[in-house]
Design a protein around this motif. Sequence first.
Motif, short mmCIF file in Angstrom:
data_model
loop_
_atom_site.label_atom_id
_atom_site.label_comp_id
_atom_site.label_asym_id
_atom_site.label_seq_id
_atom_site.Cartn_x
_atom_site.Cartn_y
_atom_site.Cartn_z
N SER A 243 0.83 -1.21 0.00
CA SER A 243 0.00 0.00 0.00
C SER A 243 0.86 1.26 0.00
O SER A 243 2.02 1.24 0.38
N PHE A 244 0.24 2.34 -0.42
CA PHE A 244 0.89 3.64 -0.49
C PHE A 244 -0.08 4.69 0.01
O PHE A 244 -1.26 4.67 -0.33
N THR A 245 0.42 5.61 0.84
CA THR A 245 -0.37 6.74 1.31
C THR A 245 0.26 8.02 0.80
O THR A 245 1.42 8.30 1.10
N ASP A 246 -0.48 8.76 0.02
CA ASP A 246 -0.03 10.05 -0.52
C ASP A 246 -0.02 11.05 0.63
O ASP A 246 -1.05 11.31 1.24
N ASN B 271 -4.64 10.21 0.22
CA ASN B 271 -5.25 9.07 -0.47
C ASN B 271 -4.42 7.81 -0.27
O ASN B 271 -3.19 7.87 -0.20
N GLU B 272 -5.10 6.66 -0.19
CA GLU B 272 -4.42 5.39 -0.07
C GLU B 272 -4.60 4.60 -1.36
O GLU B 272 -5.70 4.58 -1.92
N TYR B 273 -3.53 3.95 -1.81
CA TYR B 273 -3.54 3.19 -3.05
C TYR B 273 -2.97 1.80 -2.83
O TYR B 273 -2.07 1.61 -2.01
N TRP B 274 -3.47 0.84 -3.59
CA TRP B 274 -2.81 -0.44 -3.73
C TRP B 274 -1.63 -0.19 -4.68
O TRP B 274 -1.72 0.66 -5.55
N VAL B 275 -0.52 -0.91 -4.52
CA VAL B 275 0.66 -0.66 -5.34
C VAL B 275 0.95 -1.86 -6.22
O VAL B 275 1.01 -3.00 -5.77
N ILE C 181 -4.73 4.03 -11.62
CA ILE C 181 -5.83 3.43 -12.35
C ILE C 181 -6.86 2.90 -11.36
O ILE C 181 -6.59 2.77 -10.18
N LYS C 182 -8.05 2.59 -11.85
CA LYS C 182 -9.10 2.01 -11.01
C LYS C 182 -8.68 0.59 -10.62
O LYS C 182 -8.18 -0.16 -11.42
N SER C 183 -8.91 0.24 -9.35
CA SER C 183 -8.53 -1.08 -8.86
C SER C 183 -9.44 -2.17 -9.43
O SER C 183 -10.62 -1.95 -9.67
N ASP C 184 -8.87 -3.35 -9.62
CA ASP C 184 -9.60 -4.52 -10.09
C ASP C 184 -10.49 -5.04 -8.97
O ASP C 184 -10.01 -5.30 -7.86
N SER C 185 -11.76 -5.20 -9.23
CA SER C 185 -12.70 -5.60 -8.18
C SER C 185 -12.58 -7.07 -7.80
O SER C 185 -13.18 -7.51 -6.83
N LEU C 186 -11.81 -7.86 -8.52
CA LEU C 186 -11.69 -9.28 -8.22
C LEU C 186 -10.42 -9.63 -7.45
O LEU C 186 -10.17 -10.79 -7.15
N MET C 187 -9.62 -8.67 -7.13
CA MET C 187 -8.35 -8.92 -6.45
C MET C 187 -8.34 -8.27 -5.07
O MET C 187 -9.28 -7.57 -4.70
N VAL C 188 -7.26 -8.48 -4.33
CA VAL C 188 -7.10 -7.88 -3.01
C VAL C 188 -7.15 -6.36 -3.12
O VAL C 188 -7.63 -5.68 -2.23
N SER C 189 -6.70 -5.84 -4.25
CA SER C 189 -6.68 -4.39 -4.45
C SER C 189 -8.08 -3.78 -4.45
O SER C 189 -8.22 -2.57 -4.42
N ALA C 190 -9.12 -4.60 -4.46
CA ALA C 190 -10.49 -4.09 -4.47
C ALA C 190 -10.81 -3.30 -3.20
O ALA C 190 -11.74 -2.52 -3.17
N ASP C 191 -10.03 -3.51 -2.13
CA ASP C 191 -10.23 -2.74 -0.91
C ASP C 191 -9.83 -1.28 -1.09
O ASP C 191 -10.12 -0.44 -0.25
N PHE C 192 -9.12 -0.98 -2.16
CA PHE C 192 -8.66 0.37 -2.48
C PHE C 192 -9.39 0.84 -3.73
O PHE C 192 -9.60 0.07 -4.66
N ASP C 193 -9.75 2.12 -3.77
CA ASP C 193 -10.42 2.66 -4.95
C ASP C 193 -9.52 2.66 -6.17
O ASP C 193 -9.96 2.43 -7.28
N SER C 194 -8.23 2.93 -5.93
CA SER C 194 -7.30 3.08 -7.04
C SER C 194 -6.04 2.26 -6.80
O SER C 194 -5.68 1.97 -5.66
N THR C 195 -5.38 1.93 -7.89
CA THR C 195 -4.10 1.25 -7.86
C THR C 195 -3.05 2.17 -8.45
O THR C 195 -3.26 2.77 -9.50
#
Length: 125
Positions: free
Chosen positions: A48-51, A56-60, A92-106
């Motif tokens: 994860s990354f926090t700007d 904002n928090e992002y999946w990386v 980019i928008k996070s993939d809804s089928l992966m762990v990254s779905a907990d984050f709005d953006s990747t």
Amino acid sequence: MNISIKPLPLLILLAMIVVACNTKPVSVEKHAKRVIKGLYTYGPEMKSFTDCEEGNEYWVADSAKTLELAYSNFNFEKPYEPVYIEVECNVIKSDSLMVSADFDSTMVVTKLLKISKEIPDGPCN
């Protein structure tokens, strides 16, 4: 001579014109590369990354394959220790089928500019 216009083809043509006129162009700026600074946390189940500036928090996703390597070179005793990074990336928008779905953006890292255990004073602290 009797000319008759069939209403169904005319309606289909009219509908196609309306749909074509109402579509919005895809924004290129959304996917443009940018430099972003903040805190990166890495571990077995989380990247994860926090700007620091916007919060904002992002999946990386590390497309450059250098961020995870540089993080592991610090030889932390425990996972999930935050480090300060500056990277060139696309958001980019996070993939809804992966762990990254907990984050709005990747955040897709394309180039690692800086990585440090030292977290600078300011919004990141």
